[in-house]
Structure formats: C-alpha cells, structure tokens
Design an enzyme around this catalytic site. Structure first.
Site, PDB file in Angstrom:
ATOM      1  N   ARG A  38       0.845  -1.206   0.000  1.00 27.02           N
ATOM      2  CA  ARG A  38       0.000   0.000   0.000  1.00 27.02           C
ATOM      3  C   ARG A  38       0.874   1.247   0.000  1.00 27.02           C
ATOM      4  O   ARG A  38       0.437   2.328  -0.361  1.00 27.02           O
ATOM      5  CB  ARG A  38      -0.898   0.018   1.237  1.00 27.02           C
ATOM      6  CG  ARG A  38      -1.931  -1.070   1.284  1.00 27.02           C
ATOM      7  CD  ARG A  38      -2.533  -1.167   2.656  1.00 27.02           C
ATOM      8  NE  ARG A  38      -1.513  -1.469   3.666  1.00 27.02           N
ATOM      9  CZ  ARG A  38      -1.699  -1.450   4.974  1.00 27.02           C
ATOM     10  NH1 ARG A  38      -2.883  -1.120   5.459  1.00 27.02           N
ATOM     11  NH2 ARG A  38      -0.730  -1.746   5.817  1.00 27.02           N
ATOM     12  N   LEU A  75      -2.730 -11.283   2.831  1.00 30.41           N
ATOM     13  CA  LEU A  75      -3.320 -10.103   3.478  1.00 30.41           C
ATOM     14  C   LEU A  75      -4.022 -10.536   4.773  1.00 30.41           C
ATOM     15  O   LEU A  75      -4.234 -11.727   5.008  1.00 30.41           O
ATOM     16  CB  LEU A  75      -4.321  -9.443   2.519  1.00 30.41           C
ATOM     17  CG  LEU A  75      -3.701  -8.819   1.266  1.00 30.41           C
ATOM     18  CD1 LEU A  75      -4.784  -8.352   0.291  1.00 30.41           C
ATOM     19  CD2 LEU A  75      -2.773  -7.664   1.634  1.00 30.41           C
ATOM     20  N   HIS A  80      -8.884 -11.605   2.318  1.00 32.29           N
ATOM     21  CA  HIS A  80      -8.542 -12.769   1.478  1.00 32.29           C
ATOM     22  C   HIS A  80      -9.493 -12.905   0.298  1.00 32.29           C
ATOM     23  O   HIS A  80      -9.064 -13.039  -0.850  1.00 32.29           O
ATOM     24  CB  HIS A  80      -8.539 -14.053   2.319  1.00 32.29           C
ATOM     25  CG  HIS A  80      -7.349 -14.168   3.222  1.00 32.29           C
ATOM     26  ND1 HIS A  80      -7.134 -15.258   4.038  1.00 32.29           N
ATOM     27  CD2 HIS A  80      -6.302 -13.328   3.446  1.00 32.29           C
ATOM     28  CE1 HIS A  80      -5.996 -15.077   4.710  1.00 32.29           C
ATOM     29  NE2 HIS A  80      -5.488 -13.909   4.376  1.00 32.29           N
ATOM     30  N   LYS A  98      -4.284 -19.152   4.612  1.00 27.61           N
ATOM     31  CA  LYS A  98      -5.377 -19.663   5.414  1.00 27.61           C
ATOM     32  C   LYS A  98      -5.823 -18.587   6.396  1.00 27.61           C
ATOM     33  O   LYS A  98      -4.969 -17.812   6.808  1.00 27.61           O
ATOM     34  CB  LYS A  98      -5.031 -20.937   6.183  1.00 27.61           C
ATOM     35  CG  LYS A  98      -3.624 -21.052   6.748  1.00 27.61           C
ATOM     36  CD  LYS A  98      -3.092 -20.029   7.708  1.00 27.61           C
ATOM     37  CE  LYS A  98      -3.754 -19.874   9.027  1.00 27.61           C
ATOM     38  NZ  LYS A  98      -3.064 -18.890   9.897  1.00 27.61           N
ATOM     39  N   ARG A 166      -4.297 -10.152  14.309  1.00 25.19           N
ATOM     40  CA  ARG A 166      -5.019 -11.270  14.938  1.00 25.19           C
ATOM     41  C   ARG A 166      -5.900 -10.835  16.108  1.00 25.19           C
ATOM     42  O   ARG A 166      -6.753 -11.608  16.570  1.00 25.19           O
ATOM     43  CB  ARG A 166      -4.014 -12.334  15.412  1.00 25.19           C
ATOM     44  CG  ARG A 166      -3.329 -13.056  14.270  1.00 25.19           C
ATOM     45  CD  ARG A 166      -2.026 -13.711  14.708  1.00 25.19           C
ATOM     46  NE  ARG A 166      -1.329 -14.328  13.581  1.00 25.19           N
ATOM     47  CZ  ARG A 166      -0.640 -13.658  12.663  1.00 25.19           C
ATOM     48  NH1 ARG A 166      -0.534 -12.344  12.729  1.00 25.19           N
ATOM     49  NH2 ARG A 166      -0.051 -14.284  11.674  1.00 25.19           N
ATOM     50  N   ASP A 178      -6.976 -18.193  13.299  1.00 24.78           N
ATOM     51  CA  ASP A 178      -5.534 -18.136  13.043  1.00 24.78           C
ATOM     52  C   ASP A 178      -4.860 -19.496  13.174  1.00 24.78           C
ATOM     53  O   ASP A 178      -4.117 -19.902  12.279  1.00 24.78           O
ATOM     54  CB  ASP A 178      -4.872 -17.135  14.004  1.00 24.78           C
ATOM     55  CG  ASP A 178      -3.432 -16.855  13.598  1.00 24.78           C
ATOM     56  OD1 ASP A 178      -3.209 -16.560  12.407  1.00 24.78           O
ATOM     57  OD2 ASP A 178      -2.530 -16.951  14.453  1.00 24.78           O
TER      58      ASP A 178
HETATM   59  N1  LIG Z   1       0.752 -20.563   6.565  1.00 25.62           N
HETATM   60  C1  LIG Z   1       1.462 -20.054   7.534  1.00 25.62           C
HETATM   61  O1  LIG Z   1       2.441 -20.628   8.009  1.00 25.62           O
HETATM   62  C2  LIG Z   1       1.094 -18.687   8.078  1.00 25.62           C
HETATM   63  C3  LIG Z   1       1.860 -18.104   9.077  1.00 25.62           C
HETATM   64  C4  LIG Z   1       1.572 -16.805   9.476  1.00 25.62           C
HETATM   65  C5  LIG Z   1       0.498 -16.135   8.908  1.00 25.62           C
HETATM   66  N2  LIG Z   1      -0.268 -16.740   7.969  1.00 25.62           N
HETATM   67  C6  LIG Z   1      -1.395 -16.024   7.355  1.00 25.62           C
HETATM   68  O2  LIG Z   1      -0.867 -14.977   6.556  1.00 25.62           O
HETATM   69  C7  LIG Z   1      -1.662 -13.813   6.640  1.00 25.62           C
HETATM   70  C8  LIG Z   1      -0.797 -12.644   7.073  1.00 25.62           C
HETATM   71  O3  LIG Z   1      -0.247 -12.870   8.333  1.00 25.62           O
HETATM   72  P1  LIG Z   1       1.065 -12.049   8.800  1.00 25.62           P
HETATM   73  O4  LIG Z   1       1.339 -12.409  10.204  1.00 25.62           O
HETATM   74  O5  LIG Z   1       2.143 -12.210   7.801  1.00 25.62           O
HETATM   75  O6  LIG Z   1       0.467 -10.564   8.746  1.00 25.62           O
HETATM   76  P2  LIG Z   1       1.180  -9.135   8.712  1.00 25.62           P
HETATM   77  O7  LIG Z   1       2.650  -9.274   8.899  1.00 25.62           O
HETATM   78  O8  LIG Z   1       0.416  -8.258   9.637  1.00 25.62           O
HETATM   79  O9  LIG Z   1       0.969  -8.696   7.202  1.00 25.62           O
HETATM   80  C9  LIG Z   1      -0.248  -8.381   6.638  1.00 25.62           C
HETATM   81  C10 LIG Z   1       0.039  -7.401   5.488  1.00 25.62           C
HETATM   82  O10 LIG Z   1      -1.196  -7.029   4.905  1.00 25.62           O
HETATM   83  C11 LIG Z   1      -1.105  -5.707   4.409  1.00 25.62           C
HETATM   84  N3  LIG Z   1      -2.333  -5.009   4.814  1.00 25.62           N
HETATM   85  C12 LIG Z   1      -3.316  -4.597   3.964  1.00 25.62           C
HETATM   86  N4  LIG Z   1      -4.307  -4.011   4.630  1.00 25.62           N
HETATM   87  C13 LIG Z   1      -3.964  -4.027   5.930  1.00 25.62           C
HETATM   88  C14 LIG Z   1      -4.597  -3.547   7.091  1.00 25.62           C
HETATM   89  N5  LIG Z   1      -5.788  -2.926   7.057  1.00 25.62           N
HETATM   90  N6  LIG Z   1      -3.959  -3.720   8.259  1.00 25.62           N
HETATM   91  C15 LIG Z   1      -2.761  -4.356   8.326  1.00 25.62           C
HETATM   92  N7  LIG Z   1      -2.105  -4.847   7.245  1.00 25.62           N
HETATM   93  C16 LIG Z   1      -2.705  -4.675   6.051  1.00 25.62           C
HETATM   94  C17 LIG Z   1       0.171  -5.088   4.947  1.00 25.62           C
HETATM   95  O11 LIG Z   1       1.104  -4.984   3.877  1.00 25.62           O
HETATM   96  P3  LIG Z   1       1.502  -3.619   3.125  1.00 25.62           P
HETATM   97  O12 LIG Z   1       1.639  -2.578   4.198  1.00 25.62           O
HETATM   98  O13 LIG Z   1       2.767  -3.966   2.463  1.00 25.62           O
HETATM   99  O14 LIG Z   1       0.404  -3.301   2.153  1.00 25.62           O
HETATM  100  C18 LIG Z   1       0.702  -6.110   5.941  1.00 25.62           C
HETATM  101  O15 LIG Z   1       2.089  -6.220   5.903  1.00 25.62           O
HETATM  102  C19 LIG Z   1      -2.820 -14.159   7.582  1.00 25.62           C
HETATM  103  O16 LIG Z   1      -3.937 -14.535   6.819  1.00 25.62           O
HETATM  104  C20 LIG Z   1      -2.305 -15.362   8.363  1.00 25.62           C
HETATM  105  O17 LIG Z   1      -3.361 -16.247   8.740  1.00 25.62           O
HETATM  106  C21 LIG Z   1       0.031 -17.996   7.533  1.00 25.62           C
END
Ligand SMILES: NC(=O)c1ccc[n+]([C@@H]2O[C@H](COP(=O)([O-])OP(=O)(O)OC[C@H]3O[C@@H](n4cnc5c(N)ncnc54)[C@H](OP(=O)(O)O)[C@@H]3O)[C@@H](O)[C@H]2O)c1
Length: 327
Positions: A38, A75, A80, A98, A166, A178
């Site tokens: 963003r 995201l 999603h 997920k 979260r 989560d």
């Molecule tokens: N499979 C796995 O092992 C695993 C592990 C952890 C998380 N996940 C999943 O991955 C996703 C992200 O988790 P994360 O911990 O990586 O999250 P995060 O670090 O908070 O990242 C989310 C990203 O979304 C963007 N964003 C867009 N709108 C936003 C808003 N209103 N508020 C905050 N961020 C916003 C931001 O990127 P910009 O600022 O660059 O736009 C931010 O960096 C979740 O769905 C989670 O369930 C999966």
C-alpha cells in the site's frame, strides 16, 4: 500452456512472505518477480531487502502487471476473498493464505470467479503438502491403529504483539481463525469426512476476539474430535490419533521439519517412526506449478476449504449461542 516458469507476485509485505520466499527461490518452475505494498516506500524498501526485481506501489498495480502469473495473497483474513477475487478477475492464479475466507458465501464467490475466469485458487495450508502428513494418513488408512475413535489437536502460541491483525475482530482475528483452523483441517483430512455436529467454548479477550477456543467435533461412525487453540499460552502444538488398537502421537503436525519422529503407542510400548521431510513451504509452491502448468487439481480443493470454513463458523456459532450446532 507453453510456459515452464511461472512469475509470482507478493500481495503486500506481510511477515509470512519470509517463509514462502525461500521456497519460491528453490523452485525450478517459479520466479519471484514482484512485490506490492500500500506504501510506495515500503514496496521499494522490501524489494531491495529481498532482492525482488519489481516493486509495485499499489496492489492494483501488481494485478495489472501482465507478466505476473500467480499472486500470493497473505493479506489480513478479512481481505482474502476480496483480493483473491480481484486477482482472478485480472487473470491471475492465486495461492491464498489460510483461512481462505471468513464465510462460506465468500468461498462460493471465490469459486465462482475462479470457474468463470478459468484460474487456479488454492488455500495455503502448507502442512497438507508435507510428507509427514502423507505418512500419517497412510498409517491410519493401513488399519495400524484399528478403527479410528478419537482425534485430539492443539495449536497455541503466546501473542502479545501490540496492534497485531489477529487481535482485530473486523479483520477476522481470533485464535480459531488463526491457528485453530489447523487441527480442524487436520482432523477432517484424516477422517476424510465432515463433522456432523460441533460444540465450542471460547475465552474472549479485551478486543473482542477469542483468545482461546475449545472445540468438540462429532463425525459419523462414532469418531470424535477435540481441539484447542490459544494466544495466551506458550507455544504448543500436537495431534493425537486414537484407534481401537493403538495411538499415534504427532508432536509437530502443522510445522513438520526435515527429519522428525512420530510415535506409535501400542500395548504400553512406544515405537518411534522417523519421517524425512521437505521444506515446509515448497509443497504448496510445487502444487501451484502442477496445477497451472500441468492442469492437475490443487491438493486442497475449494470444496475442502469451504468445509473447513463451514466448520469454523459452526464452532463460533456454538460458542456464541452456548448450544451444539449441526452442519
Ligand atoms: N501458513 C502459515 O504458516 C502462516 C503463518 C503466518 C500467517 N499466515 C497467514 O498470513 C496472513 C498474514 O499474516 P502475517 O502475520 O504475515 O500478517 P502481517 O505481517 O500483519 O501482514 C499483513 C500485510 O497485509 C497488508 N495489509 C493490507 N491491509 C492491511 C490492514 N488494514 N492492516 C494491516 N495490514 C494490512 C500489509 O502490507 P503492506 O503494508 O505492504 O500493504 C501487511 O504487511 C494471515 O492470513 C495469516 O493467517 C500464515
């Protein structure tokens, strides 16, 4: 399709990207081409830090980049469905984190868009692609445990990062969305059927999300499931599969590594079974390549994701109303 290498774009600078990037770089059929954010500054800085050739200064710009084949959507949960559908409408295939969506209606809208535009969409439940999960399924299907009776699972970690997505109910926060989604998915995968009825309790934290969730699932054939998820206890994860003749204990079911053991307990004796693994995130990358380049069905179908979301919604409804909910 005549292409042999697919160009990937990261939709945001999410923390979880760090886990996917090495898997993309290790894949012969994948190339990490772009990241979008963003904020222009954070896109540029992220691209520099991670040596990604292209930085897009908005999510829309990534979606109109004609060279991108697959968008990775990490995201916050409430975005999603919206951005997966936008990406599919822009002609991209999508690997979405997920939970795939926060309602069955959202999953149906994703499926309709994917069908209409002929694009692949898959939920990024990475553990499903790992050899350990295949081995556990094989052991259960071989009858080694006798008849499957009870499945128990836990996934918890201590979350105190202020402002984390979260904690926000409007973003699909909460421990069941989560991490509770993992033991639920695991149980459904092992039983190979959907629960008929569920019951849940939750502990609600100050922001209004479930900081802990405790669920019961009744499958057919007198098979039962129990799980817990939490943000208020130290890291804890495990699956236990109890059969009429033996029990299988899986100490690292959701984040298995390269060389782990699972344990078969029978007549008071414990046998360790070694399982060689792969990089946890490689499987989902290769699965997307198989689906896009070879036309294979993704390992996690949209019907599968829909059933997981339906189970989570039923558990939340149960916890909110204090009654068992039939599916
Ligand atoms: N499979 C796995 O092992 C695993 C592990 C952890 C998380 N996940 C999943 O991955 C996703 C992200 O988790 P994360 O911990 O990586 O999250 P995060 O670090 O908070 O990242 C989310 C990203 O979304 C963007 N964003 C867009 N709108 C936003 C808003 N209103 N508020 C905050 N961020 C916003 C931001 O990127 P910009 O600022 O660059 O736009 C931010 O960096 C979740 O769905 C989670 O369930 C999966």
């Amino acid at each position: 399709m005549s292409k042999t290498v697919l160009n990937w774009g990261l939709l945001s600078t999410a923390r979880i990207n760090r886990a996917l990037i090495p898997a993309l770089r290790a894949s012969k059929r994948s190339h990490l081409l772009a990241v979008a954010s963003r904020s222009a500054d954070s896109a540029d800085a992220y691209a520099r830090e991670w040596r990604i050739p292209r930085a897009h200064h908005s999510y829309e710009a990534l979606l109109v980049d004609p060279e991108i084949d697959i968008v990775y959507n990490p995201l916050p949960n409430h975005l999603h469905a919206e951005w997966t559908i936008k990406a599919v409408e822009a002609g991209k295939h999508v690997l979405c984190e997920k939970p795939l969506a926060l309602s069955v209606d959202e999953v149906d809208a994703i499926a309709a868009a994917a069908h209409k535009h002929g694009r692949v969409v898959a939920e990024a439940f990475m553990y499903r692609h790992h050899p350990q999960t295949d081995k556990i399924r094989e052991i259960v299907q071989s009858g080694t445990l006798g008849e499957l009776k009870l499945l128990r699972g836990s996934f918890a970690f201590f979350l105190d990062r202020e402002g984390d997505i979260r904690f926000d109910p409007a973003m699909g926060g909460g421990s069941i969305w989560d991490v509770g989604c993992y033991p639920i998915s695991y149980m459904r995968t092992i039983v190979e059927a959907e629960p008929l009825e569920v019951f849940g309790w939750q502990a609600v934290g100050p922001t209004g999300i479930d900081v802990s969730f405790f669920g019961q699932l009744r499958f057919g054939d007198d098979i039962y499931g129990q799980f817990d998820s939490s943000f208020v206890t130290p890291f804890h994860s495990r699956m236990e599969l109890v059969g009429s003749e033996a029990t299988l204990i899986v100490p690292k079911p959701f984040k298995p590594g390269l060389d782990d053991e699972v344990f078969l307990v029978r007549d008071g004796k414990t046998e360790a079974i070694e399982v060689k693994g792969i990089d946890l995130y490689s499987g989902e990358v290769e699965d997307m390549a198989d689906a896009v380049l070879l036309g294979k069905h993704p390992r996690i179908s949209l019907q599968d994701s829909r059933a997981n979301v339906a189970t989570i919604k039923a558990l939340l409804e149960s916890a909110n109303k204090g009654v068992a909910v039939r599916l």
